[in-house]
Write a protein that holds these residues in place. Structure first.
Motif, short mmCIF file in Angstrom:
data_model
loop_
_atom_site.label_atom_id
_atom_site.label_comp_id
_atom_site.label_asym_id
_atom_site.label_seq_id
_atom_site.Cartn_x
_atom_site.Cartn_y
_atom_site.Cartn_z
N THR A 86 0.81 -1.21 0.00
CA THR A 86 0.00 0.00 0.00
C THR A 86 0.85 1.26 0.00
O THR A 86 0.32 2.35 -0.16
CB THR A 86 -0.95 0.03 1.21
OG1 THR A 86 -0.16 -0.03 2.40
CG2 THR A 86 -1.93 -1.12 1.17
N GLU A 87 2.14 1.14 0.20
CA GLU A 87 3.04 2.29 0.19
C GLU A 87 4.25 1.99 -0.68
O GLU A 87 4.81 0.90 -0.61
CB GLU A 87 3.46 2.65 1.61
CG GLU A 87 4.13 4.00 1.69
CD GLU A 87 4.26 4.50 3.11
OE1 GLU A 87 5.27 4.15 3.76
OE2 GLU A 87 3.36 5.23 3.58
N ARG B 89 1.38 6.50 -0.79
CA ARG B 89 0.47 5.38 -0.54
C ARG B 89 -0.51 5.26 -1.69
O ARG B 89 -0.66 6.18 -2.49
CB ARG B 89 -0.27 5.58 0.78
CG ARG B 89 -1.21 6.75 0.79
CD ARG B 89 -2.04 6.80 2.06
NE ARG B 89 -2.84 8.00 2.14
CZ ARG B 89 -3.95 8.22 1.47
NH1 ARG B 89 -4.43 7.30 0.64
NH2 ARG B 89 -4.62 9.34 1.61
N LEU B 90 -1.15 4.10 -1.76
CA LEU B 90 -2.19 3.90 -2.76
C LEU B 90 -3.33 4.88 -2.50
O LEU B 90 -3.66 5.18 -1.36
CB LEU B 90 -2.74 2.47 -2.70
CG LEU B 90 -1.85 1.37 -3.23
CD1 LEU B 90 -2.49 0.01 -2.99
CD2 LEU B 90 -1.55 1.57 -4.70
N ALA B 91 -3.94 5.37 -3.56
CA ALA B 91 -5.06 6.29 -3.43
C ALA B 91 -6.36 5.53 -3.19
O ALA B 91 -6.53 4.41 -3.68
CB ALA B 91 -5.19 7.14 -4.69
N PHE C 44 4.38 8.59 -11.40
CA PHE C 44 4.52 7.58 -10.35
C PHE C 44 3.14 7.23 -9.79
O PHE C 44 2.81 6.05 -9.62
CB PHE C 44 5.44 8.12 -9.26
CG PHE C 44 5.89 7.10 -8.26
CD1 PHE C 44 6.85 6.16 -8.58
CD2 PHE C 44 5.37 7.09 -6.98
CE1 PHE C 44 7.27 5.22 -7.67
CE2 PHE C 44 5.79 6.15 -6.05
CZ PHE C 44 6.74 5.22 -6.39
N TYR C 45 2.30 8.24 -9.53
CA TYR C 45 0.94 8.03 -9.03
C TYR C 45 0.15 7.16 -10.00
O TYR C 45 -0.52 6.21 -9.61
CB TYR C 45 0.24 9.39 -8.85
CG TYR C 45 -1.21 9.28 -8.47
CD1 TYR C 45 -1.60 9.25 -7.14
CD2 TYR C 45 -2.21 9.20 -9.44
CE1 TYR C 45 -2.94 9.14 -6.79
CE2 TYR C 45 -3.54 9.08 -9.10
CZ TYR C 45 -3.90 9.06 -7.77
OH TYR C 45 -5.22 8.93 -7.43
N GLY D 258 -0.34 -0.91 -10.55
CA GLY D 258 -0.02 -1.68 -9.35
C GLY D 258 1.46 -1.93 -9.12
O GLY D 258 1.82 -2.69 -8.23
N HIS D 259 2.33 -1.29 -9.90
CA HIS D 259 3.77 -1.47 -9.70
C HIS D 259 4.50 -0.21 -10.15
O HIS D 259 3.88 0.71 -10.70
CB HIS D 259 4.29 -2.70 -10.45
CG HIS D 259 4.04 -2.63 -11.93
ND1 HIS D 259 4.81 -1.89 -12.78
CD2 HIS D 259 3.07 -3.20 -12.69
CE1 HIS D 259 4.35 -2.01 -14.02
NE2 HIS D 259 3.28 -2.81 -13.99
#
Length: 164
Positions: free
Chosen positions: A45-46, A69-71, A129-130, A137-138
């Motif tokens: 998640t981060e 972190r994941l949004a 990156f976001y 997912g990577h």
């Protein structure tokens, strides 16, 4: 058809009004089991990153390493009601990045003002990156060598390009 405008107050009042009700105590008990299942399945998640130029704080210190972190759906919806975004839609990425970046160097209070003071190359890097982290997912990217035209993969999350 007549349109009526309703003002609910501040952003926090709107978010509190739309926040789901907290779960009852018995339902909260399985949460540790759910957390351990996520760890077993390897859900990250981060994600760590290294800025191309780095954020320079008020003291002149350059911060290059950070984490994002994941949004969540809420992270993507919140900027839509932000007045700064309504006035200037280009500000959406600043607000969104400020919500998902958990730290830059020793700075843990990352807000829109911090993102505003970043170099444009770093903001562009963080936007890409976001997108990679949240849609693919990577943090890996496929690249092609300009000399031999061989294909390989690089990890955008850290290290300098060309370093092993």
């Amino acid at each position: 058809m007549r349109r009526r405008t309703v003002t609910a107050g501040s952003l926090e009042e709107i978010l509190q009004a739309t926040e789901p009700a907290p779960a009852a105590e018995p339902a909260a008990a399985p949460a540790p089991a759910a957390a351990s299942r996520r760890e077993e399945h390897g859900l990250r998640t981060e994600f760590e990153f290294e800025l191309p130029r780095g954020y320079v704080d008020e003291a002149g210190t350059v911060h290059r390493h950070g984490a994002m972190r994941l949004a969540t759906a809420r992270d993507e919806l919140r900027p839509q009601i932000d007045l700064r975004v309504k006035e200037n839609p280009a500000y959406l990425s600043v607000v969104l990045l400020s919500q998902v970046i958990t730290r830059i160097g020793t700075i843990t209070d990352v807000h829109a003002g911090v993102v505003e003071r970043m170099y444009a190359t770093d903001v562009a890097f963080l936007q890409d990156f976001y997108r990679r982290v949240n849609s693919e997912g990577h943090t890996r990217a496929a690249v092609t060598c300009p000399h031999c035209e061989g294909g390989f993969e690089v990890d955008l999350s850290g290290g300098r390009l060309g370093e092993s």
